[in-house]
Design a protein around this motif. Structure first.
Motif, PDB file in Angstrom:
ATOM      1  N   LEU A 173       8.799  57.394 -85.503  1.00  0.00           N
ATOM      2  CA  LEU A 173       9.401  56.146 -85.027  1.00  0.00           C
ATOM      3  C   LEU A 173      10.807  56.402 -84.477  1.00  0.00           C
ATOM      4  O   LEU A 173      11.301  55.649 -83.629  1.00  0.00           O
ATOM      5  CB  LEU A 173       9.458  55.122 -86.152  1.00  0.00           C
ATOM      6  N   MET A 174      11.448  57.470 -84.946  1.00  0.00           N
ATOM      7  CA  MET A 174      12.778  57.820 -84.457  1.00  0.00           C
ATOM      8  C   MET A 174      12.729  58.401 -83.047  1.00  0.00           C
ATOM      9  O   MET A 174      13.711  58.334 -82.303  1.00  0.00           O
ATOM     10  CB  MET A 174      13.423  58.855 -85.390  1.00  0.00           C
ATOM     11  N   TYR A 175      11.592  58.989 -82.684  1.00  0.00           N
ATOM     12  CA  TYR A 175      11.525  59.763 -81.445  1.00  0.00           C
ATOM     13  C   TYR A 175      11.967  58.968 -80.210  1.00  0.00           C
ATOM     14  O   TYR A 175      12.823  59.433 -79.444  1.00  0.00           O
ATOM     15  CB  TYR A 175      10.103  60.321 -81.252  1.00  0.00           C
ATOM     16  N   PRO A 176      11.418  57.769 -79.974  1.00  0.00           N
ATOM     17  CA  PRO A 176      11.837  57.027 -78.768  1.00  0.00           C
ATOM     18  C   PRO A 176      13.333  56.711 -78.757  1.00  0.00           C
ATOM     19  O   PRO A 176      13.955  56.700 -77.696  1.00  0.00           O
ATOM     20  CB  PRO A 176      10.996  55.746 -78.832  1.00  0.00           C
ATOM     21  N   LEU A 177      13.903  56.459 -79.934  1.00  0.00           N
ATOM     22  CA  LEU A 177      15.328  56.160 -80.000  1.00  0.00           C
ATOM     23  C   LEU A 177      16.173  57.380 -79.660  1.00  0.00           C
ATOM     24  O   LEU A 177      17.196  57.273 -78.969  1.00  0.00           O
ATOM     25  CB  LEU A 177      15.693  55.631 -81.392  1.00  0.00           C
TER      26      LEU A 177
END
Length: 417
Positions: A173-177
């Protein structure tokens, strides 16, 4: 920066092989009128998850080169942090993360291949570690506060996994941010990528105004299908053509592409004018143009892109000799043999197949042939994995449609791959 670009050049950048431009009129205006006298910073994020690239990667590289030819700056960010997480885009399960050492080694090879297409002098290369190594826990928490869990789970690949009960890790979930913050760190004006990157690119566009920057423009390009004509080209599916494949190998594999996929390859990997593509499509539909002629044109154009016109012409001539005239290739790897050896063992040791299971599968499907005297006039289809290959000087093995091996004596050669 190049002044007063021709409208036709701009339309080619915005339309050829393009699926989406988020704010097309805004980007068209920037390309026509300029960016306060400065080149646009056109970002491409790359996760060096493998040492070998495919011609599928070349689609977005070519689009980046088109921006450069208008006078703009390519800004390539090496995802040495996100590659350690693993990009979840288009995945039905978590991608295996990489070590920092693997990322660094892959990146060196990646850039060597990247510069075969993109102008090195108009490229700025940056590493995520330049900013993320300085991040504190407070910075991470602040970044996380800009998106909700519901927004993340609305993304197609996450939604499918969530409803299928497949685990989604918080790191994913951190990846796009993290990718989105790259645009902030680089002050990107434009970001390009494949259609599987649309969500990640939009996150960057959303984050930039929060940090006082204009939102980047977004352009996504087609993801070409692999040689199966159905699924996206990828190494894990073994339906790819390596960007560094030799000319003959590249040409032969391109000729195995299903007819329906040719138009996409023309649009994304060649500079053949749209008018010519339309005419070829029309004539094939009418039955006045043989698709084989068109496919040879496609293969020749693409091999020329990576190896030059002379190599492409030689590859086409070799293909015609081998397949149209039913001749064996003039050059092939040599394998020294002094005594009979099991076919499965030979295929694996000669690196013609990756595993013994793959060797058995090919044999069962009739994909392995033996030419005892090295001539097409006499061929033996190998039907059992127990077959013993004799040490016959000059004999030839054919594996699949494109791979060959010639048996020789140890005194006259050594193993070649």
């Amino acid at each position: 920066m190049k002044h007063s670009p021709e409208p036709a050049e701009i339309e080619r950048v915005l339309k050829r092989g393009v699926v989406l431009v988020e704010k097309e009129e805004e980007l068209r205006r920037l390309l026509l009128e300029g960016n306060r006298g400065e080149p646009l910073r056109v970002k491409l994020g790359v996760d060096p998850s493998h040492y070998e690239l495919t011609i599928g990667h070349a689609v977005v590289f070519r689009k980046l080169r088109q921006f450069q030819r208008l006078g703009h700056k390519a800004v390539v960010v090496i995802g040495d942090w996100t590659a350690r997480l693993g990009d979840p885009s288009g995945r039905e399960n978590a991608r295996k993360p990489l070590s920092a050492e693997q990322v660094k080694a892959n990146a060196a090879t990646y850039l060597d291949q990247f510069y075969r297409i993109v102008d090195r002098e108009q490229t700025e290369v940056r590493w995520q570690s330049e900013w993320f190594d300085q991040f504190t826990l407070a910075d991470v928490m602040r970044l996380l506060s800009y998106k909700t869990v519901a927004q993340m789970l609305a993304r197609d690949d996450f939604a499918k996994r969530f409803h299928s009960g497949i685990e989604i890790y918080l790191s994913e979930l951190m990846y796009p941010l993290l990718q989105g913050y790259d645009s902030v760190a680089l002050r990107a004006d434009v970001e390009i990528g494949g259609t599987d990157q649309t969500f990640n690119l939009l996150v960057g566009r959303e984050l930039q105004p929060i940090f006082g920057q204009p939102p980047q423009q977004i352009l996504t390009v087609q993801l070409i299908v692999g040689l199966d004509g159905q699924l996206k080209m990828g190494k894990s599916l073994n339906n790819y053509i390596a960007l560094t494949a030799p000319p003959n190998d590249m040409y032969g594999k391109l000729m195995s592409l299903p007819d329906h996929a040719m138009r996409s390859y023309f649009e994304t990997l060649t500079d053949v004018p749209d008018e010519e593509l339309e005419e070829m499509s029309r004539k094939m539909a009418e039955g006045t143009l043989n698709p084989m002629v068109v496919k040879r044109r496609m293969a020749r154009e693409i091999v020329s892109e990576f190896h030059g016109p002379e190599a492409a012409q030689a590859a086409e001539e070799a293909f015609i000799r081998q397949f149209s005239q039913r001749q064996l290739p003039e050059e092939m790897p040599l394998y020294p043999l002094t005594e009979p050896v099991n076919i499965v063992t030979l295929l694996v040791e000669a690196r013609l197949v990756p595993s013994r299971n793959e060797a058995r599968r090919l044999i069962q499907q009739g994909g392995v042939s033996f030419f005892p005297h090295g001539a097409t006039s006499e061929v033996q289809k190998i039907e059992t994995p127990d077959f013993m290959v004799p040490p016959s000087e000059g004999a030839v093995l054919k594996v699949g449609k494109l791979r060959y091996l010639r048996i020789t004596s140890p005194s006259s050669s050594s193993v070649q791959s």
